[in-house]
Design an enzyme around this catalytic site. Sequence first.
Site, PDB file in Angstrom:
ATOM      1  N   HIS A  28      -4.271   3.297  -3.279  1.00 20.34           N
ATOM      2  CA  HIS A  28      -4.079   2.893  -1.911  1.00 20.34           C
ATOM      3  C   HIS A  28      -3.523   1.541  -1.800  1.00 20.34           C
ATOM      4  O   HIS A  28      -2.572   1.531  -1.001  1.00 20.34           O
ATOM      5  CB  HIS A  28      -5.603   2.545  -1.586  1.00 20.34           C
ATOM      6  CG  HIS A  28      -6.137   1.675  -0.217  1.00 20.34           C
ATOM      7  ND1 HIS A  28      -5.918   2.160   0.898  1.00 20.34           N
ATOM      8  CD2 HIS A  28      -6.288   0.161  -0.362  1.00 20.34           C
ATOM      9  CE1 HIS A  28      -6.137   1.119   1.879  1.00 20.34           C
ATOM     10  NE2 HIS A  28      -6.219   0.004   0.990  1.00 20.34           N
TER      11      HIS A  28
ATOM     12  N   HIS B 204       0.789  -1.141   0.069  1.00 19.61           N
ATOM     13  CA  HIS B 204      -0.141  -0.006   0.036  1.00 19.61           C
ATOM     14  C   HIS B 204       0.756   1.292   0.154  1.00 19.61           C
ATOM     15  O   HIS B 204       1.219   1.677   1.042  1.00 19.61           O
ATOM     16  CB  HIS B 204      -1.077  -0.119   1.334  1.00 19.61           C
ATOM     17  CG  HIS B 204      -2.003  -1.127   1.320  1.00 19.61           C
ATOM     18  ND1 HIS B 204      -1.502  -2.417   1.440  1.00 19.61           N
ATOM     19  CD2 HIS B 204      -3.090  -1.478   1.113  1.00 19.61           C
ATOM     20  CE1 HIS B 204      -2.236  -3.409   1.474  1.00 19.61           C
ATOM     21  NE2 HIS B 204      -3.471  -2.576   1.182  1.00 19.61           N
TER      22      HIS B 204
ATOM     23  N   HIS C 112     -29.560 -14.742  23.768  1.00 17.67           N
ATOM     24  CA  HIS C 112     -28.422 -14.684  24.799  1.00 17.67           C
ATOM     25  C   HIS C 112     -27.770 -15.891  25.279  1.00 17.67           C
ATOM     26  O   HIS C 112     -27.022 -15.938  26.395  1.00 17.67           O
ATOM     27  CB  HIS C 112     -29.153 -13.905  26.029  1.00 17.67           C
ATOM     28  CG  HIS C 112     -29.511 -12.474  25.886  1.00 17.67           C
ATOM     29  ND1 HIS C 112     -29.927 -11.730  24.947  1.00 17.67           N
ATOM     30  CD2 HIS C 112     -28.957 -11.436  26.659  1.00 17.67           C
ATOM     31  CE1 HIS C 112     -30.022 -10.735  25.075  1.00 17.67           C
ATOM     32  NE2 HIS C 112     -29.310 -10.257  26.050  1.00 17.67           N
TER      33      HIS C 112
ATOM     34  N   GLU D  27     -18.663  -3.773  23.674  1.00 14.50           N
ATOM     35  CA  GLU D  27     -17.682  -4.916  23.774  1.00 14.50           C
ATOM     36  C   GLU D  27     -16.509  -4.719  23.183  1.00 14.50           C
ATOM     37  O   GLU D  27     -15.544  -5.237  23.292  1.00 14.50           O
ATOM     38  CB  GLU D  27     -18.498  -6.198  23.413  1.00 14.50           C
ATOM     39  CG  GLU D  27     -19.634  -6.546  24.445  1.00 14.50           C
ATOM     40  CD  GLU D  27     -20.824  -5.756  24.121  1.00 14.50           C
ATOM     41  OE1 GLU D  27     -20.926  -5.039  22.929  1.00 14.50           O
ATOM     42  OE2 GLU D  27     -22.004  -5.596  24.861  1.00 14.50           O
TER      43      GLU D  27
END
Lengths: 693, 693
Positions: B286, B29, B497, B435
Amino acid sequence: MSDNDLQQRAINTLRFLSADAVQQANSGHPGLPMGAAAMAYTIWTRHLRHNPRHPRWPDRDRFVLSGGHGSALLYSLLHLTGYDLPLDELKHFRQWGSRTPGHPEYGLTPGVETTTGPLGQGFANGVGFAIAEAHLAAEFNQPDGTRINADERGKNIIRVHPRESASHIIVDHYVYAIVTDGDLMEGVASEAASLAGHLRLGKLIYLYDDNHISIDGPTDLAFTEDRAKRFDAYGWHTQIVPDGNEVEAIDAAIRAAKQYSRPSLILCCTTIGCGLPTRAGTSKAHGEPPGEEELRIAKEKAGWPVEPKFYVPEDVLAHFRETAARNSQLESEWQSRFDAYRSAFPEKAAELERRLSGELPKNWEAGLPAFPADAKGLATRAASGKTLNALAAKIPELIGGSADLAPSNNTWLEGYPAFQAAAPQGRNFHFGAREHGMGAIVNGMALHGGVIPYGATFLVFSDYMRAAIRLSALSHIPSIWVFTHDSIGVGEDGPTHQPVEHIAALRAIPNLVVLRPADANETVAAWKVAIARRDAPTALILTRQSVPTFERFNVQTCNVERGAYVLADIGDKEPELILMASGSEVALIMDAGVRLAAEGINVRVVSFPSWELFEKQDSTYRESVFPRRVRARLAVEAGIAQGWEKFTGTDGAVISIEHFGASAPAKILFEKFGFTVEDIISQARSLLNMRAD
Amino acid sequence: MSDNDLQQRAINTLRFLSADAVQQANSGHPGLPMGAAAMAYTIWTRHLRHNPRHPRWPDRDRFVLSGGHGSALLYSLLHLTGYDLPLDELKHFRQWGSRTPGHPEYGLTPGVETTTGPLGQGFANGVGFAIAEAHLAAEFNQPDGTRINADERGKNIIRVHPRESASHIIVDHYVYAIVTDGDLMEGVASEAASLAGHLRLGKLIYLYDDNHISIDGPTDLAFTEDRAKRFDAYGWHTQIVPDGNEVEAIDAAIRAAKQYSRPSLILCCTTIGCGLPTRAGTSKAHGEPPGEEELRIAKEKAGWPVEPKFYVPEDVLAHFRETAARNSQLESEWQSRFDAYRSAFPEKAAELERRLSGELPKNWEAGLPAFPADAKGLATRAASGKTLNALAAKIPELIGGSADLAPSNNTWLEGYPAFQAAAPQGRNFHFGAREHGMGAIVNGMALHGGVIPYGATFLVFSDYMRAAIRLSALSHIPSIWVFTHDSIGVGEDGPTHQPVEHIAALRAIPNLVVLRPADANETVAAWKVAIARRDAPTALILTRQSVPTFERFNVQTCNVERGAYVLADIGDKEPELILMASGSEVALIMDAGVRLAAEGINVRVVSFPSWELFEKQDSTYRESVFPRRVRARLAVEAGIAQGWEKFTGTDGAVISIEHFGASAPAKILFEKFGFTVEDIISQARSLLNMRAD
């Protein structure tokens, strides 16, 4: 009795039905239902266009309870407005066999538009709903029913309601959601919100239950950002309702939201567990039953009868049911519009009906590419790109995109524009580097219906969107996941970009079919499986690098849909050795098989693109591929072995990668990590107790 | 030659070294290194306090290249400033065995502070660095070296530099990062940014390489939000540098950033692939080698010699190396300060040295809880909470928290405050419902050193943070993951859950030890494994519900550290049947074993908390637990079977759950899904070809 009193009692009915359900189950979340009851009431009685007697009315408004833990509120609403959800179901909240599980589940309970609970998902699903709506509106509304163009960046231009002013508006619905602190904290919602702002999805109207309480305690502990400002930065229209119990204020905010062509966030300041004498406004109200005493006092304070539980005043029920009547009138009006539309545009109408029914176009499978045998071959991602484009020409509802990797994922539909605010008819999506948001948005599109959506990224980044993939499987929705760059074949990008455990990790998800085709023609067949699978998701696992196109493969006979099949029996007698592999490693076992056969070994070569499909076959077929008596079995996959032992058995072996990859040209990595024809031959020989020479 | 010219040539050296490396590898890159070279130059020569000859100097500033795809830039910087990274390594960029892999890898290359590439991770790792810095500063700087209190919300209060004005400041460093569009789009970075703003982590100084180009094309395709405004909403200090090639402007912005007690985002407008004649400013710059011709013209335009490749002007090298000299002076000054500190606070100094060395306190294992046998028992999450608190008293560097589930995860350290802007000495973290951000932040804390961090959530939500868990394993860092609510034992919360596939999915990650203890004493032993494991991460899998504390278990002999062990041989003779299980299912096989033994069957009961630990044992031990001749083997786990077949073999069986869960009380779910003593006995009997009576 004043309207106001009736309204207040209707809201209290929502509160206490929910609280009674939680208390009876001795499990659940009273806080959200009691705090957000007025918000829900306002949406459901004053705005939501739906028909409880026909929950699948295609142009209904969608309602998403993103904080799915508040499910009791949703069930109360469904019962009261007349969905097929008797009060008994509320009494069996969270019990075995009920239709009132702990978190709302799509497909189980009529009126539940999406499975929520894992935070942020519902928020992003709603964005998918709004995308599907905008796309179908652009495709089907006639003649001047298309969207207004995107307004200039940064300005709140008043919507000019073009749909209403046009004659043939048959797709025109809102997406309402109640979202929570938890939703707003989750990255998946941030990603979806940023994209929704970019796409100017003005049909999104989200009410934020801003109760200042999270599970750990006050949101001040961890969440002090300026939420309104953040959403304003995303390009949303934001409003604040200082008292989330004020129906008129909420109503006015929703009406205002409808005037703007941006997505709307209405921040409603509420009290969690509103009405509970000691727990209101505390985190204890969130996820624990209130207790008999706490609930008794709450009812008394509200002037509510303590008994019977699950009390629904007759006039309140009548009030809610009246909205059902009003709404079925709305559907009738829509039906009349649709009938007129059908008269004017019979083909368009038939096409929309077909799409909404989930039926695929006739002959959609005809004319797909077939690839001639070719030792050089092509990457399965390239074959996928060709197949996808051929399918797209046949299946106009096939739309999707990539998380900023379209050129690498080969998922661009040539000749179609990108979906943008000014081009909602576009079939290509620039999801941005937002894998998780993409996943949940694609799920929302699939849930909406009328489109067949796909989402793509590198296989290694399936980790970023795993929660959304899981929900597609749990919800039985046909999202299609395209994961390219499927092994150390990624090469120089190195271990951060080389999936070694991801195929196994995806196979672990129940109800997800994972398909790793071995060559171009298997790729065509894999796409056919994915498209035909209308009741569950499919993950396509594709190579970056070229793989040969096999001589004996063709689309008709390659049997991908059976999961595993005999690619070749090489040798004169019954096989004594089975080589099995998926994807790019099939070429290796084929070569190894030919060479072993030259040594006089009878070898069976099995292409094994999908465990899940194979395990659905009957035992006769399974035995025909893997005869019990052949114990010398070798599996080869450029990933971890986990689970292959089931097919190789105690006496078999697996050539796998039990560590992370490395940065080097792919060919070198395959050699260094033991994925050569020689390695396979050597391992096969030792399985056969032959001495390697 | 003017300083300005030297500076420009130094920046060009970064550009062309990077571009040459990519071109030589024919992979990589060039866009970021060429576009962000001036930003990197400014940080590395004017601000970064580091010592290339001593990369582990504890108080060095940290530099994170969050867009890890720009690795060639980082390697160029490391080489030029004098790290042990010879030019030859750049010439072997992305090749087998080099220390210059496609994306930077922690532990492989000196000076690489964290493994980056998966977008957003480095951004969030940096937040973890800043948290560790603030915490250690609060703990160790003396006497008035603590942070200023958080300024009032919404105001940019000038930092008063208390650390510099105090006498004993030994922890005081910045965290610099170069972040990209992709990073800012990723939810993990959004989560971390929100928390960083809340925590007022003023030592964070992030430069955003705002080049308006993503892989799909211009960022306008998908990313039009007002980035500065968003970060302002998070509580960051934001600045815009209109020309990201202007060293003085970047320098001024960094100096300004240091004046504020908020984290800083400096938006630098750049051109991707700056200098490339046709590709600059396009997405082709890129991730593709520029090509010889493109690169030749770029060099000529810049007045750069086309040959030799990897050209480093002598004065440029001297210029970069001079910074090394200046920086080793900084370390010497720090060392003098530290010597004075040691004289004044010998115990504190020794403690800090111990922590930074990664050595655990003496006798840290002594006095941990031991739980008496108890048929009722307790949940392993509860046993974990007690153990964690006992450990925390012994191990002051043990810090961590939960993603808004502390009361459920039992991860709160009693008697210690929460880490907040005004209380950086706090050891408890409110990560919020974030999380993924938590995962990457915990990784950053572990990478920083001086702390032993843990992060907790429900097992089902490990999906949200899986990319961060993977990186902890790939990076060999000792993050500790605490996952409670580990099965259908979650009960009423239902399938959203209930993890069924998550244990298998975590076991799939190489280098991660997954530990699912069966009772309270195994939980203590599991924590000891996690703490002692200083070179790789551990995931603890814990129940919501109570499990019995076994009679024969105790902390000394329960052998958790061997992964699997014989809990009981029941019967007079050699075992003819092996029952194996992990976690809550061990109690079931124990009961089943006793009942089968009463029928005269010789049963071995194996507790199997960790596959990974067991597979590290020698073959003698493994054979001692699972003798080859015993083919009747039954595994029981309340999750998918995937992988258990390796231990049960072709003639064995697994009692598992191959579908999603349901919402009902846990006890009912265990019964309905076949997890009862009777089910086990019945299955065991059929394995033994006995007729069930």
